[in-house]
Design an enzyme around this catalytic site. Structure first.
Site, PDB file in Angstrom:
ATOM      1  N   ASP A   1      49.690  55.603  94.318  1.00 36.14           N
ATOM      2  CA  ASP A   1      50.430  56.576  93.526  1.00 36.14           C
ATOM      3  C   ASP A   1      51.830  56.817  94.078  1.00 36.14           C
ATOM      4  O   ASP A   1      52.123  56.538  95.238  1.00 36.14           O
ATOM      5  CB  ASP A   1      49.668  57.907  93.462  1.00 36.14           C
ATOM      6  CG  ASP A   1      49.483  58.532  94.834  1.00 36.14           C
ATOM      7  OD1 ASP A   1      49.184  57.778  95.786  1.00 36.14           O
ATOM      8  OD2 ASP A   1      49.636  59.756  94.973  1.00 36.14           O
ATOM      9  N   GLU A   2      52.674  57.342  93.224  1.00 39.66           N
ATOM     10  CA  GLU A   2      53.979  57.895  93.588  1.00 39.66           C
ATOM     11  C   GLU A   2      54.864  56.946  94.396  1.00 39.66           C
ATOM     12  O   GLU A   2      55.536  57.361  95.350  1.00 39.66           O
ATOM     13  CB  GLU A   2      53.806  59.223  94.333  1.00 39.66           C
ATOM     14  CG  GLU A   2      53.147  60.299  93.490  1.00 39.66           C
ATOM     15  CD  GLU A   2      53.054  61.636  94.188  1.00 39.66           C
ATOM     16  OE1 GLU A   2      53.156  62.667  93.500  1.00 39.66           O
ATOM     17  OE2 GLU A   2      52.871  61.663  95.430  1.00 39.66           O
ATOM     18  N   LEU A   3      54.910  55.690  94.016  1.00 40.22           N
ATOM     19  CA  LEU A   3      55.842  54.773  94.673  1.00 40.22           C
ATOM     20  C   LEU A   3      57.274  55.171  94.309  1.00 40.22           C
ATOM     21  O   LEU A   3      57.605  55.308  93.133  1.00 40.22           O
ATOM     22  CB  LEU A   3      55.583  53.340  94.224  1.00 40.22           C
ATOM     23  CG  LEU A   3      54.596  52.516  95.037  1.00 40.22           C
ATOM     24  CD1 LEU A   3      54.570  51.079  94.534  1.00 40.22           C
ATOM     25  CD2 LEU A   3      54.934  52.541  96.510  1.00 40.22           C
TER      26      LEU A   3
END
Length: 599
Positions: free
Chosen positions: A334-336
């Site tokens: 998640d949330e790269l």
């Protein structure tokens, strides 16, 4: 003086839902006869070579029966039942047995079977005449679930343990196989004792999965064989570490209580802490301002286009996986933060030298690390971005946790992936706590407002899905990210709210009465659960004033023609309550306003 139209106050003798079971069973039949447990009550195992963890479960259940001493949540706390209970028939024995041809395996073995193949159903019968009660299941795990239900049937009055609803007949099994709770132990550390206590409470509401988000950018508290430097350099302190022995203790404790432990090693984002021991593997380490390079501080992500990072991560997964018997292993995703890689010269040089695009390099990283897990018999679990934001080749067996919005589930299932509901708009327990970053006076939590148990309970797992997509829903979980949580406030934040999803995914859409699952019917039962948890040592918060808990439905909001237009949102509701309260005060004091004060 008049009654506010917002509150319907019922008589003290309002009907009481004595079948206060949580989660509600799929089928329930009750009577109206009193029955009490004999002082010599015992649980009999009619199972040859019964596994030791089943015997232990019986011992724990018997102790809870003796120690719960929960009084009925009615005015008078059930004192009016004393005479009937004294003269009631006595139940001396509960007999546990497996169905014919059932394979005898331990609870611990059953708990880590692939979630789609677990057998958790049971049948429980408690006669009114004092003859033996019976609990039957296809597995020891089902017997454990039945023991949990049996323990919720009883109340205490004058030292007697009783029910007023015999005979009782229950046939039960979960609507969804996955019912979970996620705890983040990286932002703040939680001692093993806190985790074990949480596992007990999970089992008491039939939650069967502990999703352990064990490491993140802030700290790496996991001791990993072959990678000692990660925790040595990445844990907050030398004692804020989960040793191999700790992990074994937690996993073993959980399995004996019917809880599978899914570990998460989030990659390639949320990995800044790895730079403490391997600075060459992390891009934009501690870059400033952090808000341009990460969703929260500190910045830093694995430099995934680098082959040595790919090999490092695959080896790390391979080292961690054997410590967790679960069939599932979460690799995060998640949330790269793309800007982190755009601004990182080494990343850009690697992409240019190999001719790979960002997405191609990410696909190589993900495919290689997932294959390392699949060789060990693990099924990868990812956050939704891996499916919706990136062009990756994922195995069809991959499980996707949808967290950003419940509205994203349809898009994930449309791609044919199995889903675990983890939506922030329903299931995040940390929402509504206010902003936690500094220099942010008016900041709120990003996922405001606070997610009440009623909000979570109102969730429809099949909303906006086609019939063909229904089978892709494995279940769901509530989650606690711990920026503002620690051992001190863990239980009040989690309980009893986390029980809401336990019933959503165990009971399904329909209650045993045939009516749709709804918050009005649920509240008295959840009160009951909360008070029982407190009796068992859990610091669960109150849902309402005790006055309300003792009077089912008395504090429900009732919409009338006069109030309908004014209750479109919570702000209007509370303004209306204040308005009615002030009017009541004015009505009371008006006759006295000209009366001189006593001297």
């Amino acid at each position: 003086m008049y009654l506010s139209p917002l509150l319907a106050v019922f008589a003290l003798t309002a009907p009481f839902n004595a079948a206060a079971l949580w989660p509600a069973p799929r089928s329930l039949s009750t009577g109206s006869s009193p029955l009490r447990l004999s002082s010599g009550f015992n649980v009999k195992l009619s199972i040859p070579n019964a596994p030791s963890d089943l015997k232990d479960a019986v011992t724990r259940s018997t102790k809870l029966l003796a120690n719960d001493k929960l009084q009925m949540l009615v005015v008078g706390r059930g004192a009016n039942n004393t005479a009937a209970v004294k003269s009631a028939k006595q139940l001396k024995t509960l007999t546990l047995s497996l169905t014919k041809n059932a394979v005898v395996r331990s609870i611990s073995q059953e708990a880590v079977v692939d979630v789609t193949q677990r057998s958790e159903g049971y049948t429980l019968n408690v006669p009114a005449d004092g003859s033996d009660a019976t609990l039957t299941a296809n597995s020891t795990l089902g017997l454990l679930r039945g023991l949990t239900t049996f323990g919720q049937l009883w109340y205490d009055v004058s030292g007697m343990t009783y029910t007023m609803q015999a005979p009782i007949s229950i046939t039960d099994a979960p609507a969804y196989p996955y019912r979970g709770f996620m705890l983040d132990t990286a932002r703040n550390f939680f001692p093993v004792s806190n985790i074990l206590s949480t596992l007990d409470a999970l089992s008491w509401v039939k939650i069967n999965t502990f999703h352990w988000h064990i490491v993140d950018s802030q700290s790496f508290p996991l001791e990993v064989n072959g990678f000692p430097e990660l925790s040595q350099a990445g844990a907050y302190t030398a004692t804020s570490v989960y040793s191999a022995a700790d992990v074994k203790n937690i996993v073993t404790y959980a399995a004996a209580r019917g809880v599978d432990v899914i570990v998460e090693i989030d990659t390639p984002g949320h990995t800044a802490v790895i730079a403490n021991s391997h600075p060459d593997l992390v891009a934009c380490n501690d870059a400033a301002p952090w808000s341009q390079f990460a969703n929260e501080p500190p910045a830093g992500q694995l430099r995934f286009p680098d082959p040595k990072v790919v090999n490092f991560t695959a080896s790390l997964f391979t080292a961690v996986a054997p410590n967790f018997p679960s069939k599932y292993f979460s690799t995060g995703g998640d949330e790269l933060n793309v800007n982190c890689y755009t601004q990182d010269p080494e990343t850009q040089q690697l992409l240019n030298s190999t001719g790979q695009s960002f997405e191609q390099a990410l696909n190589t990283f993900t495919t290689t690390t997932h294959q390392a897990l699949e060789k060990l018999g693990k099924t990868p679990v990812v956050w939704e971005e891996m499916v919706l934001n990136h062009n990756l080749t994922l195995s069809n067996e991959t499980v996707v946790m949808v967290w950003i919005s419940s509205q994203d589930v349809a898009a994930v299932t449309a791609k044919g992936f199995r889903v675990v509901h983890a939506a922030s708009d329903f299931f995040y327990l940390d929402c509504g706590g206010g902003g936690w970053v500094g220099s942010n006076v008016n900041g709120n939590s990003w996922c405001d407002p606070f997610k009440t148990w009623q909000k979570s309970y109102s969730f429809d797992p099949l909303a906006n899905l086609t019939t063909a997509q229904h089978s892709l829903i494995l279940g769901g979980q509530q989650l606690l990210w711990t920026e503002q949580s620690g051992p001190e406030n863990l239980e009040p934040i989690v309980w009893p709210r986390a029980a809401a999803s336990a019933e959503v995914f165990w009971t399904g859409a329909t209650l045993p009465s045939g009516s749709a699952r709804n918050v009005t019917e649920a509240l008295p039962r959840l009160h009951d659960l909360r008070y029982r948890l407190v009796q068992r040592g859990v610091n669960a918060i109150n849902l309402q004033p005790q006055w309300c808990a003792l009077r089912p439905d008395a504090c429900d909001l009732v919409e009338t023609p006069d109030t309908k237009e004014n209750v479109d949102n919570a702000t209007d509701i509370f303004q209306l309550i204040r308005s009615h309260t002030q009017q009541m005060i004015d009505n009371f004091f008006d006759p006295f306003r000209d009366v001189p004060h006593a001297q």
